[in-house]
Design a protein around this motif. Structure first.
Motif, PDB file in Angstrom:
ATOM      1  N   ASP A 142       0.820  -1.210   0.000  1.00 31.07           N
ATOM      2  CA  ASP A 142       0.000   0.000   0.000  1.00 31.07           C
ATOM      3  C   ASP A 142       0.855   1.261   0.000  1.00 31.07           C
ATOM      4  N   ALA A 143       2.065   1.149   0.513  1.00 23.51           N
ATOM      5  CA  ALA A 143       2.954   2.311   0.549  1.00 23.51           C
ATOM      6  C   ALA A 143       3.723   2.476  -0.757  1.00 23.51           C
ATOM      7  N   GLY A 144       3.480   1.583  -1.710  1.00 22.05           N
ATOM      8  CA  GLY A 144       4.079   1.752  -3.026  1.00 22.05           C
ATOM      9  C   GLY A 144       5.419   1.085  -3.233  1.00 22.05           C
ATOM     10  N   PHE A 145       5.847   0.264  -2.289  1.00 24.11           N
ATOM     11  CA  PHE A 145       7.150  -0.384  -2.439  1.00 24.11           C
ATOM     12  C   PHE A 145       7.064  -1.724  -3.157  1.00 24.11           C
ATOM     13  N   LEU A 146       5.920  -2.398  -3.014  1.00 19.57           N
ATOM     14  CA  LEU A 146       5.822  -3.752  -3.527  1.00 19.57           C
ATOM     15  C   LEU A 146       4.651  -3.917  -4.488  1.00 19.57           C
ATOM     16  N   THR A 147       4.747  -4.971  -5.276  1.00 13.47           N
ATOM     17  CA  THR A 147       3.612  -5.408  -6.091  1.00 13.47           C
ATOM     18  C   THR A 147       3.369  -6.882  -5.769  1.00 13.47           C
ATOM     19  N   VAL A 148       2.168  -7.323  -6.013  1.00 13.25           N
ATOM     20  CA  VAL A 148       1.846  -8.735  -5.830  1.00 13.25           C
ATOM     21  C   VAL A 148       1.440  -9.304  -7.167  1.00 13.25           C
ATOM     22  N   GLU A 149       1.811 -10.539  -7.387  1.00 13.83           N
ATOM     23  CA  GLU A 149       1.308 -11.251  -8.552  1.00 13.83           C
ATOM     24  C   GLU A 149       0.893 -12.627  -8.065  1.00 13.83           C
ATOM     25  N   ARG A 150      -0.340 -12.981  -8.313  1.00 14.07           N
ATOM     26  CA  ARG A 150      -0.854 -14.250  -7.845  1.00 14.07           C
ATOM     27  C   ARG A 150      -0.654 -15.327  -8.916  1.00 14.07           C
ATOM     28  N   LYS A 151      -0.080 -16.429  -8.500  1.00  9.94           N
ATOM     29  CA  LYS A 151       0.112 -17.559  -9.413  1.00  9.94           C
ATOM     30  C   LYS A 151      -0.324 -18.800  -8.676  1.00  9.94           C
ATOM     31  N   ARG A 172      -1.871 -20.887  -6.059  1.00  6.44           N
ATOM     32  CA  ARG A 172      -2.243 -20.510  -4.697  1.00  6.44           C
ATOM     33  C   ARG A 172      -1.206 -19.624  -4.038  1.00  6.44           C
ATOM     34  N   TRP A 173      -0.160 -19.269  -4.772  1.00  2.00           N
ATOM     35  CA  TRP A 173       0.873 -18.415  -4.195  1.00  2.00           C
ATOM     36  C   TRP A 173       0.714 -16.956  -4.587  1.00  2.00           C
ATOM     37  N   ALA A 174       1.174 -16.104  -3.725  1.00  2.00           N
ATOM     38  CA  ALA A 174       1.204 -14.671  -4.038  1.00  2.00           C
ATOM     39  C   ALA A 174       2.658 -14.250  -3.998  1.00  2.00           C
ATOM     40  N   TYR A 175       3.158 -13.803  -5.139  1.00  2.00           N
ATOM     41  CA  TYR A 175       4.555 -13.390  -5.215  1.00  2.00           C
ATOM     42  C   TYR A 175       4.676 -11.887  -5.044  1.00  2.00           C
ATOM     43  N   TYR A 176       5.431 -11.522  -4.049  1.00  4.17           N
ATOM     44  CA  TYR A 176       5.680 -10.103  -3.795  1.00  4.17           C
ATOM     45  C   TYR A 176       7.046  -9.730  -4.353  1.00  4.17           C
ATOM     46  N   ALA A 177       7.099  -8.593  -5.025  1.00  4.61           N
ATOM     47  CA  ALA A 177       8.363  -8.119  -5.591  1.00  4.61           C
ATOM     48  C   ALA A 177       8.439  -6.604  -5.451  1.00  4.61           C
ATOM     49  N   ILE A 178       9.640  -6.074  -5.605  1.00  4.10           N
ATOM     50  CA  ILE A 178       9.809  -4.627  -5.585  1.00  4.10           C
ATOM     51  C   ILE A 178       9.063  -4.050  -6.778  1.00  4.10           C
ATOM     52  N   ARG A 179       8.278  -3.064  -6.524  1.00  2.00           N
ATOM     53  CA  ARG A 179       7.500  -2.430  -7.582  1.00  2.00           C
ATOM     54  C   ARG A 179       8.419  -1.832  -8.644  1.00  2.00           C
ATOM     55  N   SER A 180       8.016  -1.997  -9.869  1.00  2.00           N
ATOM     56  CA  SER A 180       8.830  -1.455 -10.944  1.00  2.00           C
ATOM     57  C   SER A 180       7.912  -0.838 -11.988  1.00  2.00           C
ATOM     58  N   PRO A 181       8.146   0.417 -12.393  1.00  2.40           N
ATOM     59  CA  PRO A 181       9.253   1.267 -11.952  1.00  2.40           C
ATOM     60  C   PRO A 181       9.003   1.861 -10.572  1.00  2.40           C
ATOM     61  N   LEU A 182      10.090   2.207  -9.935  1.00  5.12           N
ATOM     62  CA  LEU A 182      10.020   2.803  -8.601  1.00  5.12           C
ATOM     63  C   LEU A 182      10.495   4.253  -8.703  1.00  5.12           C
ATOM     64  N   ASP A 183       9.754   5.148  -8.094  1.00  2.19           N
ATOM     65  CA  ASP A 183      10.166   6.562  -8.164  1.00  2.19           C
ATOM     66  C   ASP A 183      11.518   6.785  -7.471  1.00  2.19           C
ATOM     67  N   ARG A 184      12.126   7.891  -7.773  1.00  2.99           N
ATOM     68  CA  ARG A 184      13.472   8.182  -7.287  1.00  2.99           C
ATOM     69  C   ARG A 184      13.587   8.130  -5.766  1.00  2.99           C
ATOM     70  N   PHE A 185      12.616   8.732  -5.094  1.00  4.27           N
ATOM     71  CA  PHE A 185      12.693   8.787  -3.638  1.00  4.27           C
ATOM     72  C   PHE A 185      12.693   7.392  -3.021  1.00  4.27           C
TER      73      PHE A 185
END
Lengths: 102, 102
Positions: free
Chosen positions: A54-63, A65-78
């Motif tokens: 929710d804070a914009g750092f991660l994304t989820v992709e469901r495959k 029964r698993w939910a894969y969390y990864a660093i959101r891309s693209p990520l803003d400079r800050f």
DNA sequence: AGTATATATCAAGGTATCTTGATGTATTGT
DNA sequence: ACAATACATCAAGATACCTTGATATATACT
């Protein structure tokens, strides 16, 4: 302002910093990967992941029964700066060991 | 790690963000300047200033009975980035009006 | 269909943080 | 010396956040 406070609030917890660094270091992982690496109960991990997402750092992709969390891309400079800063921190991160077969 | 969390923790409050921006914008100010500009009681302001100072954002210089708080100089890159990010935020900052004669 | 697995969400208790009002300390002015 | 001003600190109540255990949902397996 509100958005900034949400971002900062997400970082204001040692467990979340470690999870964030763990994902930054190991790439996309599922909840049970983090659960087993950190030795924490599932609801706790799940909650922290939601906050980081929710804070914009991660994304989820469901495959399946698993939910894969990864660093959101693209990520803003800050947020990139923050991730870099976290990478410099002296924290003991648990080792990654895939717990589930996709 | 601990240091980082202290820095983040200091930012995790709307009042402190405004105070930090206020000082960044107006230069060295005394506690009563902030008190009168923000319309908050003195103990509250004083506490927030201490937290921002302990987190490495501010310095104090005492002159007579006044304590002047200013942005710490030099400031490391990460904290500079944060100040810049805060400067972009949409917040309504009270106007500065010197309340005391040095 | 029934069971097991992976994840999300909720309620309750514990802990930390914020605000306020009171008190303490130091400096200035008379 | 006394009073006033500027600031710091403490205690107590209010609020927000974290953790845990229970429950819900959705997918996969047999």
């Amino acid at each position: 302002m509100e958005n900034f406070l949400q971002t900062i609030g997400a970082l204001n917890d040692e467990t979340r910093l470690k999870i964030l660094r763990f994902i930054d270091k190991n790439g996309a992982v599922c909840v049970c990967d983090i659960e087993s690496a950190f030795g924490m109960i599932q609801s706790r991990i799940s909650r922290h992941l939601k906050i980081l997402k929710d804070a914009g750092f991660l994304t989820v992709e469901r495959k399946g029964r698993w939910a894969y969390y990864a660093i959101r891309s693209p990520l803003d400079r800050f947020r990139q700066d923050i991730l870099k800063e976290i990478s410099y921190l002296d924290m003991d991160l648990p080792e990654f060991k895939g717990c589930c077969k996709p």
